[in-house]
Design an enzyme around this catalytic site. Structure first.
Site, mmCIF file in Angstrom:
data_model
loop_
_atom_site.group_PDB
_atom_site.id
_atom_site.type_symbol
_atom_site.label_atom_id
_atom_site.label_comp_id
_atom_site.label_asym_id
_atom_site.label_seq_id
_atom_site.Cartn_x
_atom_site.Cartn_y
_atom_site.Cartn_z
ATOM 1 N N ASN A 28 -1.783 4.728 12.940
ATOM 2 C CA ASN A 28 -1.575 3.484 12.538
ATOM 3 C C ASN A 28 -2.097 2.571 13.620
ATOM 4 O OD1 ASN A 28 0.069 1.412 11.027
ATOM 5 N ND2 ASN A 28 1.437 1.242 13.094
ATOM 6 N N LYS A 29 -1.906 1.343 13.481
ATOM 7 C CA LYS A 29 -2.768 0.279 14.438
ATOM 8 C C LYS A 29 -2.659 0.652 15.684
ATOM 9 C CE LYS A 29 -4.554 -2.500 13.286
ATOM 10 N NZ LYS A 29 -5.892 -2.362 12.951
ATOM 11 N N GLN A 57 -2.678 -9.292 14.710
ATOM 12 C CA GLN A 57 -1.791 -9.328 13.323
ATOM 13 C C GLN A 57 -0.391 -9.341 13.813
ATOM 14 O OE1 GLN A 57 -3.977 -6.938 14.173
ATOM 15 N NE2 GLN A 57 -5.029 -5.665 12.402
ATOM 16 N N ASP A 110 -0.827 4.065 8.364
ATOM 17 C CA ASP A 110 -2.144 4.036 7.385
ATOM 18 C C ASP A 110 -2.446 5.347 6.930
ATOM 19 O OD1 ASP A 110 -2.487 1.742 9.223
ATOM 20 O OD2 ASP A 110 -4.326 1.368 7.689
ATOM 21 N N ARG A 147 -13.207 0.835 3.994
ATOM 22 C CA ARG A 147 -12.630 1.229 5.322
ATOM 23 C C ARG A 147 -12.146 2.452 5.368
ATOM 24 N NH1 ARG A 147 -8.075 -2.948 7.578
ATOM 25 N NH2 ARG A 147 -8.839 -2.143 9.604
ATOM 26 N N ARG A 152 -5.745 -6.861 4.250
ATOM 27 C CA ARG A 152 -5.563 -5.696 5.147
ATOM 28 C C ARG A 152 -4.283 -5.195 5.176
ATOM 29 N NH1 ARG A 152 -1.812 -7.465 7.202
ATOM 30 N NH2 ARG A 152 -1.667 -5.710 8.791
ATOM 31 N N GLY A 153 -3.969 -4.121 5.665
ATOM 32 C CA GLY A 153 -2.752 -3.284 5.735
ATOM 33 C C GLY A 153 -3.013 -2.127 4.629
ATOM 34 N N ALA A 154 -2.524 -0.923 4.842
ATOM 35 C CA ALA A 154 -2.981 0.298 3.965
ATOM 36 C C ALA A 154 -2.754 0.129 2.366
ATOM 37 C CB ALA A 154 -2.191 1.388 4.625
HETATM 38 O O1 MRU Z 1 -6.391 -3.216 10.374
HETATM 39 P P1 MRU Z 1 -5.003 -3.379 9.537
HETATM 40 O O2 MRU Z 1 -4.527 -4.690 9.832
HETATM 41 O O3 MRU Z 1 -5.367 -3.043 8.107
HETATM 42 O O4 MRU Z 1 -4.045 -2.423 10.159
HETATM 43 C C1 MRU Z 1 -2.644 -2.359 9.255
HETATM 44 C C2 MRU Z 1 -1.836 -1.324 9.748
HETATM 45 O O5 MRU Z 1 -2.124 -0.587 10.899
HETATM 46 C C3 MRU Z 1 -0.526 -1.401 9.308
HETATM 47 O O6 MRU Z 1 0.447 -0.971 10.284
HETATM 48 C C4 MRU Z 1 -0.375 -0.301 8.301
HETATM 49 O O7 MRU Z 1 -1.522 -0.516 7.457
HETATM 50 C C5 MRU Z 1 0.948 -0.230 7.754
HETATM 51 S S1 MRU Z 1 0.889 -1.476 6.605
HETATM 52 C C6 MRU Z 1 2.407 -1.453 5.517
#
Ligand code: MRU
Length: 337
Positions: free
Chosen positions: A234-235, A183, A224, A85, A51-53
């Site tokens: 973002n999250k 996370q 994201d 996603r 996970r993470g963009a």
């Molecule tokens: O749901 P996730 O864990 O994929 O969400 C990740 C985030 O929101 C991060 O802050 C974002 O992707 C930036 S990661 C470098």
């Protein structure tokens, strides 16, 4: 300037297999999942093994290459990966880049490897740009996980924190736990501890009090998807942190590579927000924490309006006071016509 890498590696390619560090079971288990088809890669993205963009984009690129190497239909691979996603635009950016490359399997693998390597390089450049404006003896609050686990390596927001720590600029790092998927607690705390960077884990609800006490100078988060006007998806919880930061005079930095910008979206209102299963809210590690049959909501992301953000750090430089003009200026500098 100093550049320092993380010890953590989330994505590895070995003999036509994608080996992913399973982020669902960290920090208590170190387990890897091996993907051999694009369908398996899409499942791993959807189920949050990875996970993470930026990491999602890199993983999808390898998934596309994997289909070509196996002689499978790359258009079908594109479709299944694109459906995994919806919010992180890096996924669609990486798939478009793969679909535009020469469709010879070894060249596609080389393109996926380039996307991976370029992301690490972008993180290191972004980290130096971001750290250059932080000042010294600072307290930082971060949210979600934006480190080596969420990218090709080093990280976006966490990459800036890692570099600034290494430069001796940082006195305190707070990681918000990031309900509901945790996370911050499970991944960011672990990742910083792996690299021996002191971190204090904080319940999400403790942020306002920390800001009020003057313990935090900067909120630094990832993204994201960033719209053309500088609004940032973002999250979930990022927006509330930015509002709190404004009230307390804490500055807000967003760190993201150019692959996270979606200039086709004029504002954050157009960004699709992923709704994840409500069981992530009602349960913890498979155990119910709410009454049986309790209804819940689980939007995985929120949108922070650009006016709450002081600076966006990218590999191409900083965008101070982001808006449609300052965002466009950075891209014009990159691609002068
Ligand atoms: O749901 P996730 O864990 O994929 O969400 C990740 C985030 O929101 C991060 O802050 C974002 O992707 C930036 S990661 C470098």
């Amino acid at each position: 300037m100093t550049q320092i890498s993380s010890r953590v590696q989330a994505i590895e390619w070995h003999q036509n297999t994608l080996k992913l560090l399973d982020q669902r079971v960290l920090p208590h288990q170190i387990r890897h999942i091996e993907c051999r088809t694009a369908d398996e890669v899409a499942d791993a993205i959807r189920d949050m093994v990875v996970r993470g963009a930026p990491a999602i984009g890199i993983t999808a690129a390898y998934g596309y290459a994997m289909a070509a190497l196996a002689g499978a239909d790359t258009q079908a691979a594109y479709k299944v990966l694109a459906e995994s996603r919806p919010t992180a635009v890096n996924l669609f950016w990486a798939l478009e880049r793969m679909a535009s490359a020469p469709q010879q399997p070894q060249q596609l693998l080389a393109e996926a490897r380039r996307i991976h390597e370029e992301d690490i390089a972008a993180n290191l450049d972004m980290a130096n740009f971001g750290a250059s404006v932080l000042g010294s003896n600072i307290g930082i609050y971060t949210h979600c996980n934006t480190g080596a686990l969420a990218t090709g390596g080093h990280g976006t927001a966490l990459g800036i924190i890692r570099t600034a720590w290494h430069n001796g600029q940082v006195d305190r790092v707070f990681a918000g736990e990031t309900r509901p998927w945790l996370q911050g607690a499970r991944l960011t705390a672990w990742e910083l501890m792996q690299d021996e960077i002191p971190v204090k884990l904080s319940a999400d609800g403790a942020a306002a009090q920390l800001f009020r006490q003057g313990a935090v100078d900067w909120v630094i988060v990832g993204a994201d998807r960033i719209a053309a006007n500088g609004d940032v998806a973002n999250k979930i919880g990022t927006y509330s942190l930015a509002v709190l930061a404004k009230h307390h005079g804490v500055r807000v930095m967003v760190a993201a590579p150019l692959s996270t910008f979606d200039l086709e979206m004029s504002s954050g209102d157009q960004i699709p927000i992923e709704q994840r299963p409500v069981s992530e809210v009602t349960h913890l590690n498979g155990q119910a924490i709410a009454p049986a049959n309790c209804d819940a909501i689980n939007p995985s992301f929120d949108v922070t309006p650009a006016e709450l953000i002081d600076v966006i750090a990218t590999e191409a430089g900083l965008i101070h006071n982001p808006d449609s003009h300052t965002v466009a200026e950075l891209f014009q500098r990159q691609n002068p016509s």
